[in-house]
Design a protein around this motif. Structure first.
Motif: not given
Length: 202
Positions: A76, A80, A82, A85, A144, A147
């Motif tokens: 992540a 990622a 976000s 996240v 995304t 995510d």
């Protein structure tokens, strides 16, 4: 005559003493030799003894389960999109890395080995474990798409860990393992709720 009786009596007493000593020694051995061990050794023996097969199974299964969660969480950092996240992945790492070390310590103290032959694909039989193809797809994803995939897979992964921890709480015996199982259920149930919210689910 008196001398003979005295000798006979002494012989009988000696035999009784030896028999009693042997009986006490036998009892001591049956006891797990705690009577002759130091308090530290007795304490170590008690710690090693106060667990059952479920505790061993819990540690042997949860270590590779946690390791896969850490692998997913590390992805992540640069995949990622976000911040939420990334934050969740960081929480997973901070919680599960120390737990792996703790459980490894238990297995060592119990004279047990980690689960033999465990690899990424071999762990798929455990609840919530991802197969090699799932991990491959996650590694290729970004933004995304990552995510959504990460959250969906981690929810399933957490649900599996909660199920394993619930079994430990029901059937385990080792106090620290029961405590960790309780922590896992509490923390990961909360994280499942958080992840569902991030996916737009109630």
């Amino acid at each position: 005559m008196r001398n003979t009786r005295t000798l006979t009596r002494r012989a009988v007493l000696a035999a009784v003493s030896v028999t009693a000593a042997l009986a006490l020694t036998a009892c001591g051995n049956d006891d797990g030799h705690h009577s002759t061990s130091s308090s530290a050794a007795a304490s170590a023996d008690a710690t090693a003894a106060a667990h059952n097969a479920q505790d061993v199974s819990f540690a042997q299964g949860m270590i590779p389960h946690h390791r896969q969660a850490l692998e997913m969480a590390k992805l992540a950092a640069d995949r990622a999109s976000s911040a939420q996240v990334k934050d969740l992945a960081s929480r997973v790492e901070k919680a599960q890395d120390p737990e792996i070390r703790t459980m490894s310590g238990w297995l060592t103290s119990w004279g047990e080995e980690p689960m033999p032959g465990m690899d990424h694909s071999g762990g798929s039989a455990m609840p919530g474990m991802m197969g090699g193809s799932d991990m491959g797809e996650l590694e290729k994803a970004s933004g995304t798409d990552f995510d959504t995939m990460f959250l969906t897979m981690m929810i399933e992964h957490h649900q599996g860990a909660v199920a394993m921890a619930t079994t430990e709480k029901t059937k385990g015996e080792y106090g620290p393992a029961l405590s960790m199982a309780d922590d896992i259920v509490t923390a990961q149930t909360t994280e499942i709720t958080d992840m569902n919210k991030l996916l737009g689910k109630s």
